[in-house]
Design a protein around this motif. Structure first.
Motif, PDB file in Angstrom:
ATOM      1  N   MET A  12      46.760  40.144   1.853  1.00  0.00           N
ATOM      2  CA  MET A  12      47.184  40.138   0.454  1.00  0.00           C
ATOM      3  C   MET A  12      48.058  38.920   0.157  1.00  0.00           C
ATOM      4  SD  MET A  12      45.666  42.435  -1.070  1.00  0.00           S
ATOM      5  CE  MET A  12      44.253  42.797  -0.064  1.00  0.00           C
ATOM      6  N   LEU A  14      47.747  36.099   1.651  1.00  0.00           N
ATOM      7  CA  LEU A  14      46.775  35.007   1.571  1.00  0.00           C
ATOM      8  C   LEU A  14      46.119  34.978   0.188  1.00  0.00           C
ATOM      9  CD1 LEU A  14      45.561  32.782   3.265  1.00  0.00           C
ATOM     10  CD2 LEU A  14      43.755  34.347   3.964  1.00  0.00           C
ATOM     11  N   SER A  15      45.715  36.173  -0.308  1.00  0.00           N
ATOM     12  CA  SER A  15      45.101  36.239  -1.639  1.00  0.00           C
ATOM     13  C   SER A  15      46.037  35.675  -2.692  1.00  0.00           C
ATOM     14  CB  SER A  15      44.777  37.682  -2.024  1.00  0.00           C
ATOM     15  OG  SER A  15      43.946  38.249  -1.080  1.00  0.00           O
ATOM     16  N   ILE A  18      46.289  31.984  -2.540  1.00  0.00           N
ATOM     17  CA  ILE A  18      45.110  31.318  -3.121  1.00  0.00           C
ATOM     18  C   ILE A  18      45.186  31.365  -4.646  1.00  0.00           C
ATOM     19  CG2 ILE A  18      42.606  31.449  -3.364  1.00  0.00           C
ATOM     20  CD1 ILE A  18      42.468  32.335  -0.489  1.00  0.00           C
ATOM     21  N   ILE A  19      45.578  32.522  -5.186  1.00  0.00           N
ATOM     22  CA  ILE A  19      45.665  32.619  -6.647  1.00  0.00           C
ATOM     23  C   ILE A  19      46.674  31.605  -7.183  1.00  0.00           C
ATOM     24  CG2 ILE A  19      46.251  34.111  -8.588  1.00  0.00           C
ATOM     25  CD1 ILE A  19      45.372  36.478  -6.933  1.00  0.00           C
ATOM     26  N   VAL A  22      45.151  28.150  -6.983  1.00  0.00           N
ATOM     27  CA  VAL A  22      44.139  27.966  -8.027  1.00  0.00           C
ATOM     28  C   VAL A  22      44.827  27.783  -9.378  1.00  0.00           C
ATOM     29  CG1 VAL A  22      42.319  29.140  -9.319  1.00  0.00           C
ATOM     30  CG2 VAL A  22      42.299  29.190  -6.841  1.00  0.00           C
ATOM     31  N   ALA A  23      45.864  28.609  -9.612  1.00  0.00           N
ATOM     32  CA  ALA A  23      46.579  28.512 -10.879  1.00  0.00           C
ATOM     33  C   ALA A  23      47.188  27.124 -11.048  1.00  0.00           C
ATOM     34  CB  ALA A  23      47.671  29.577 -10.949  1.00  0.00           C
ATOM     35  N   ALA A  26      44.432  24.593 -11.679  1.00  0.00           N
ATOM     36  CA  ALA A  26      43.861  24.854 -13.003  1.00  0.00           C
ATOM     37  C   ALA A  26      44.771  24.281 -14.090  1.00  0.00           C
ATOM     38  CB  ALA A  26      43.674  26.355 -13.199  1.00  0.00           C
ATOM     39  N   MET A 282      50.263  30.824 -17.133  1.00  0.00           N
ATOM     40  CA  MET A 282      50.072  30.909 -15.689  1.00  0.00           C
ATOM     41  C   MET A 282      51.077  31.858 -15.060  1.00  0.00           C
ATOM     42  SD  MET A 282      47.514  29.504 -14.596  1.00  0.00           S
ATOM     43  CE  MET A 282      46.247  28.547 -15.404  1.00  0.00           C
ATOM     44  N   LEU A 285      50.013  35.290 -15.774  1.00  0.00           N
ATOM     45  CA  LEU A 285      48.840  35.648 -14.975  1.00  0.00           C
ATOM     46  C   LEU A 285      49.251  35.903 -13.521  1.00  0.00           C
ATOM     47  CD1 LEU A 285      46.034  33.274 -16.264  1.00  0.00           C
ATOM     48  CD2 LEU A 285      46.433  35.661 -16.801  1.00  0.00           C
ATOM     49  N   TYR A 288      50.765  39.205 -13.259  1.00  0.00           N
ATOM     50  CA  TYR A 288      49.696  40.193 -13.315  1.00  0.00           C
ATOM     51  C   TYR A 288      48.983  40.289 -11.969  1.00  0.00           C
ATOM     52  CZ  TYR A 288      45.942  42.783 -15.393  1.00  0.00           C
ATOM     53  OH  TYR A 288      45.064  43.758 -15.691  1.00  0.00           O
ATOM     54  N   SER A 289      48.712  39.110 -11.348  1.00  0.00           N
ATOM     55  CA  SER A 289      48.054  39.095 -10.041  1.00  0.00           C
ATOM     56  C   SER A 289      48.920  39.795  -9.001  1.00  0.00           C
ATOM     57  CB  SER A 289      47.811  37.669  -9.561  1.00  0.00           C
ATOM     58  OG  SER A 289      47.200  36.920 -10.547  1.00  0.00           O
ATOM     59  N   SER A 292      48.613  43.444  -9.331  1.00  0.00           N
ATOM     60  CA  SER A 292      47.296  43.907  -8.918  1.00  0.00           C
ATOM     61  C   SER A 292      47.152  43.868  -7.395  1.00  0.00           C
ATOM     62  CB  SER A 292      46.249  43.060  -9.624  1.00  0.00           C
ATOM     63  OG  SER A 292      45.149  42.872  -8.838  1.00  0.00           O
ATOM     64  N   VAL A 293      47.658  42.790  -6.761  1.00  0.00           N
ATOM     65  CA  VAL A 293      47.583  42.689  -5.300  1.00  0.00           C
ATOM     66  C   VAL A 293      48.417  43.787  -4.648  1.00  0.00           C
ATOM     67  CG1 VAL A 293      48.342  41.261  -3.373  1.00  0.00           C
ATOM     68  CG2 VAL A 293      47.011  40.249  -5.197  1.00  0.00           C
TER      69      VAL A 293
ATOM     70  N   ASP B 223      37.540  40.674   0.665  1.00  0.00           N
ATOM     71  CA  ASP B 223      38.805  41.340   0.360  1.00  0.00           C
ATOM     72  C   ASP B 223      39.721  40.414  -0.428  1.00  0.00           C
ATOM     73  OD1 ASP B 223      38.028  43.579   1.590  1.00  0.00           O
ATOM     74  OD2 ASP B 223      39.192  43.311   3.423  1.00  0.00           O
ATOM     75  N   ILE B 224      39.769  39.147   0.008  1.00  0.00           N
ATOM     76  CA  ILE B 224      40.671  38.197  -0.647  1.00  0.00           C
ATOM     77  C   ILE B 224      40.244  37.967  -2.094  1.00  0.00           C
ATOM     78  CG2 ILE B 224      41.395  35.785  -0.660  1.00  0.00           C
ATOM     79  CD1 ILE B 224      41.354  35.916   2.396  1.00  0.00           C
ATOM     80  N   ILE B 225      38.941  37.704  -2.287  1.00  0.00           N
ATOM     81  CA  ILE B 225      38.477  37.433  -3.654  1.00  0.00           C
ATOM     82  C   ILE B 225      38.648  38.670  -4.524  1.00  0.00           C
ATOM     83  CG2 ILE B 225      36.485  36.790  -5.058  1.00  0.00           C
ATOM     84  CD1 ILE B 225      35.504  35.149  -2.759  1.00  0.00           C
ATOM     85  N   ALA B 227      40.920  40.698  -4.546  1.00  0.00           N
ATOM     86  CA  ALA B 227      42.305  40.908  -4.974  1.00  0.00           C
ATOM     87  C   ALA B 227      42.634  40.103  -6.224  1.00  0.00           C
ATOM     88  CB  ALA B 227      43.260  40.542  -3.846  1.00  0.00           C
ATOM     89  N   PHE B 228      41.783  39.122  -6.582  1.00  0.00           N
ATOM     90  CA  PHE B 228      42.033  38.373  -7.820  1.00  0.00           C
ATOM     91  C   PHE B 228      41.726  39.281  -9.004  1.00  0.00           C
ATOM     92  CE2 PHE B 228      40.259  34.253  -5.695  1.00  0.00           C
ATOM     93  CZ  PHE B 228      41.214  34.357  -4.714  1.00  0.00           C
ATOM     94  N   PRO B 229      42.652  39.473  -9.921  1.00  0.00           N
ATOM     95  CA  PRO B 229      42.329  40.282 -11.088  1.00  0.00           C
ATOM     96  C   PRO B 229      41.317  39.544 -11.978  1.00  0.00           C
ATOM     97  CG  PRO B 229      44.691  39.957 -10.867  1.00  0.00           C
ATOM     98  CD  PRO B 229      44.052  39.037  -9.915  1.00  0.00           C
ATOM     99  N   VAL B 232      42.637  37.431 -14.831  1.00  0.00           N
ATOM    100  CA  VAL B 232      43.217  36.155 -14.412  1.00  0.00           C
ATOM    101  C   VAL B 232      42.120  35.131 -14.172  1.00  0.00           C
ATOM    102  CG1 VAL B 232      44.577  35.059 -12.621  1.00  0.00           C
ATOM    103  CG2 VAL B 232      45.208  37.314 -13.439  1.00  0.00           C
ATOM    104  N   ILE B 236      41.633  31.675 -16.399  1.00  0.00           N
ATOM    105  CA  ILE B 236      41.731  30.346 -15.788  1.00  0.00           C
ATOM    106  C   ILE B 236      40.426  29.569 -15.987  1.00  0.00           C
ATOM    107  CG2 ILE B 236      41.913  29.149 -13.583  1.00  0.00           C
ATOM    108  CD1 ILE B 236      43.939  31.183 -12.713  1.00  0.00           C
ATOM    109  N   VAL B 240      40.118  26.086 -18.169  1.00  0.00           N
ATOM    110  CA  VAL B 240      39.754  24.822 -17.527  1.00  0.00           C
ATOM    111  C   VAL B 240      38.403  24.303 -18.017  1.00  0.00           C
ATOM    112  CG1 VAL B 240      39.238  23.715 -15.342  1.00  0.00           C
ATOM    113  CG2 VAL B 240      41.150  25.290 -15.501  1.00  0.00           C
TER     114      VAL B 240
END
Lengths: 318, 386
Positions: A12, A14-15, A18-19, A22-23, A26, A282, A285, A288-289, A292-293, B223-225, B227-229, B232, B236, B240
């Motif tokens: 989690m 790691l997730s 990554i978010i 990406v944010a 972006a 951002m 978001l 929010y992430s 959710s995680v 699992d990782i992907i 977890a992205f809501p 969101v 994004i 973009v």
């Protein structure tokens, strides 16, 4: 178990990382700089602002600073347009209570109603209450929450003038509660139907199990057997859907909040998108992430606790 | 009857030398004791279709879906006006339909609030005898105010025109826009879900078939992907890449393929060790054929069900994005953009919200009902669970 928890937490984190990455990219990819369309800003002031936000440094440096800011100083960037200069974190912090209040109230209302409807449907399986409830369930699951919100806003609030049209953030507690009824209702139809459908399935399965027969054989009345054995056992699995449902309600509340102008995270996201205040978008978001995680993590861990057979890697085996 | 086993190559003489005259034809029995099939054998799909056709709700939903898809294709061209044609002098026209107007519904009437009673006779203010009736007479500061119900088409002077569902804030025909929007929403949903299924099937098949370390890594990526809501990711993507159909479809795919991949993987884990798969492997069938010819067809039912259930989710997500200000760029309508624009003038012109709201609700209900029906038909063990 310790290894399992560590693995889940690691995944989690790691997730989330990554978010965040990406944010960040972006944000930089969105065409146009933050002050491009501001005619009042002198070029020097613009340059100074850009330097203050580290926008003049090379991208990798910016990235490191961004991550460091979030981790070390809780610095999610400053608002650009909505309330220039104010930390996005602070803006979000003052928006959280309204959103949470709305969501928790909706959850508190949906659970008992959903359980009641689900139990009724299961007890009167294939009779008219079951048929009626299943029609309502399909209706509530299919129709999006913003349609319900629109309907509620038009008829009870506008035509019949029973409720205030918009959320009342400044009035006294009674007025505020009254203005919350419609948004909470709009958010609750879906979850009620979800709980009802799930509980009905569980209860029907339990009612036909052998220990129910045993309970009747040893002399319990039907109502007693249902209350003491079937109902309790069917409610345990409900724990599995309540937490993910909370994320769902949060998602729906993004729009419902806007329709009723509730000063919550949802309105903040919409406002920040419309004013192109991307740091606030951002940050919201990411908030929010994070929620959710965390929910996914809690669900995974509680699965492991409730049923030790479900562990990392064994998921999906049937 | 002895149970002796004879060696066929050198049978003992008392068996090998039986004269032909001692052989006797066994008379055919008068009746066969086996029960003969009285019905035609039915395949899996025929069986599923039969069950589906017995499910009244699913059949009705199917008919409604076909009707809506038909309208999404031909609806925009049924109206004499294009979805993007602006009549700037005829904005916010109420709905008016030939024939129906005679019985008083969708007759192009509109109630003007708070008008002075004295001016009702003034033909420069109310031209062409447009007044139908007035009500709610009241006195405010000496003037008598009423709510006047007028034929809005006469009122603005375009009695020859019929906007079936009215017009929006730019005077564009709502009928054409509604069906064009339905088409756009459906295209987005279908494209996203089909891509989801293709990606999910390939990914899940590889993970489930090869198993082991590869499976572990692939599932962790899922699992990782996962977890992205969704909100969101969509936000994004659209920030973009701009708010086009392509960005919307891509955004929906990012997470959409994961349930399919997980489902396919678990199906593969189930069938991977079956004897028939081992037999095929022993005979030298290559991996690709094993995956797609021998194992995958088992999952066709769940794949179809999953597709049907994913479509309303995609439609919902598209409208949702429109509501938070990230809908398709104008002038292209979608159900979501129509709704969010209608919402702004909900109190004055509810018809602009009513018809898109009805359409999306009916669409979602029909897809859900049909999806449930398909699931029950393809997998009868699941029937009645919800």
């Amino acid at each position: 178990m310790g290894k399992y928890v560590l693995k889940r937490v690691g995944l989690m984190v790691l997730s989330l990382f990554i978010i965040i990455s990406v944010a960040f990219f972006a944000l930089r990819l969105i065409p146009g700089g933050p002050y491009d369309d501001d005619p009042d800003l002198a070029p020097e002031a613009q340059a100074a602002l850009i330097a203050r936000m580290n926008l003049d440094k090379p991208l990798p440096v910016q990235y490191v600073l961004f991550i460091k800011g979030i981790l070390m100083e809780n610095n999610w960037g400053a608002s650009l347009k909505l309330r220039p200069g104010i930390s996005a974190f602070d803006i979000i912090k003052e928006r959280v209570p309204a959103t949470m209040l709305l969501n928790i109230m909706s959850l508190l209302i949906s659970l008992p109603l959903g359980i009641l409807a689900g139990t009724l449907a299961a007890l009167y399986k294939s009779k008219w209450p079951d048929a009626l409830i299943s029609v309502l369930v399909i209706l509530c699951i299919s129709v999006p929450s913003f349609i319900f919100a629109t309907l509620l806003q038009y008829f009870p609030a506008y035509r019949w003038e029973l409720f205030p049209l918009l959320f009342n953030a400044t009035g006294n507690t009674a007025a505020r509660l009254k203005s919350m009824i419609l948004p909470v209702m709009a958010l609750s139809f879906g979850p009620i139907a979800t709980v009802c459908r799930y509980l009905r399935g569980e209860l029907i399965e339990t009612l036909s199990s052998e220990y129910m027969l045993l309970a009747r054989t040893k002399g319990l009345k039907r109502a007693q057997a249902i209350a003491r054995h079937a109902f309790r056992n069917s409610c345990v699995p409900l724990a599995n859907i309540i937490i993910p449902m909370f994320t769902n309600i949060m998602g729906g509340s993004l729009v419902v909040e806007t329709l009723f102008s509730v000063p919550g995270i949802g309105t903040l996201i919409v406002d920040s998108i419309n004013t192109r205040d991307y740091t606030v978008t951002m940050a919201a978001l990411l908030f929010y992430s994070f929620i959710s995680v965390m929910t996914i993590l809690i669900v995974d861990l509680s699965y492991g606790l409730i049923d030790p057979r479900i562990r990392l890697g064994a998921k999906g085996n049937e | 009857m002895s149970n002796r086993v004879y060696d066929l190559k050198n049978l003992p003489p008392e068996i090998a030398d039986i004269p032909e005259s001692r052989f006797r034809e066994v008379p055919k029995a008068d009746h066969v004791m086996d029960a003969e099939f009285e019905t035609v054998a039915r395949g899996f799909f025929k069986d599923a279709m039969f069950r589906l056709s017995r499910n009244k709700a699913a059949v009705v939903a199917f008919v409604i879906l076909i009707a809506l898809i038909f309208m999404a294709i031909v609806g925009p061209s049924m109206s004499p006006y294009s979805f993007n044609q602006q009549f700037t002098e005829y904005t916010f026209m109420p709905p008016r339909v030939q024939g129906l107007e005679k019985i008083g519904i969708l007759d192009g009437s509109y109630t003007l609030k708070n008008r002075a009673l004295d001016s009702l006779g003034d033909s420069s203010k109310y031209p062409n005898d447009c007044i139908i009736s007035y009500s709610n007479e009241r006195s405010v500061r000496g003037t008598t105010l009423v709510d006047v119900k007028v034929n809005y088409y006469k009122y603005v002077g375009c009695e020859d025109k019929y906007f079936w569902l009215g017009t929006d804030e730019l005077g564009r025909d709502q009928w054409a826009r509604l069906w064009r929007g339905t088409r756009v929403s459906l295209i987005i949903a279908f494209a996203a879900v089909l891509s989801d299924v293709v990606i999910g099937v390939v990914y899940g098949a590889i993970a489930g078939y090869y198993g082991g370390r590869l499976d572990l890594i692939m599932m962790r990526i899922c699992d990782i992907i996962n977890a992205f809501p969704n909100v969101v990711i969509c936000t994004i993507f659209i920030l973009v890449f701009g708010s086009g159909m392509r960005a919307m479809i891509l955004a929906l795919i990012v997470r959409g393929w994961i349930p399919t991949a997980r489902m396919i993987r678990s199906q593969f884990l189930r069938f991977r060790g079956r004897e028939y798969v081992m037999a095929a492997q022993t005979m030298g069938v290559p991996n690709r054929a094993l995956i797609f010819r021998h194992i995958l067809p088992n999952s066709i039912g769940p794949i179809i069900t999953r597709t049907m259930i994913a479509i309303p989710d995609a439609i919902f997500m598209e409208s949702f994005m429109a509501y938070i200000g990230l809908g398709l760029a104008p002038p292209e309508p979608s159900i979501g953009t129509l709704l969010s624009r209608g919402q702004r003038v909900l109190m004055q012109y509810p018809h602009l919200t009513l018809f898109p709201a009805l359409t999306i609700s009916v669409l979602m209900i029909a897809f859900n009902l049909f999806g449930n029906g398909l699931r029950d038909a393809l997998d009868p063990t699941q029937r009645g669970l919800d």
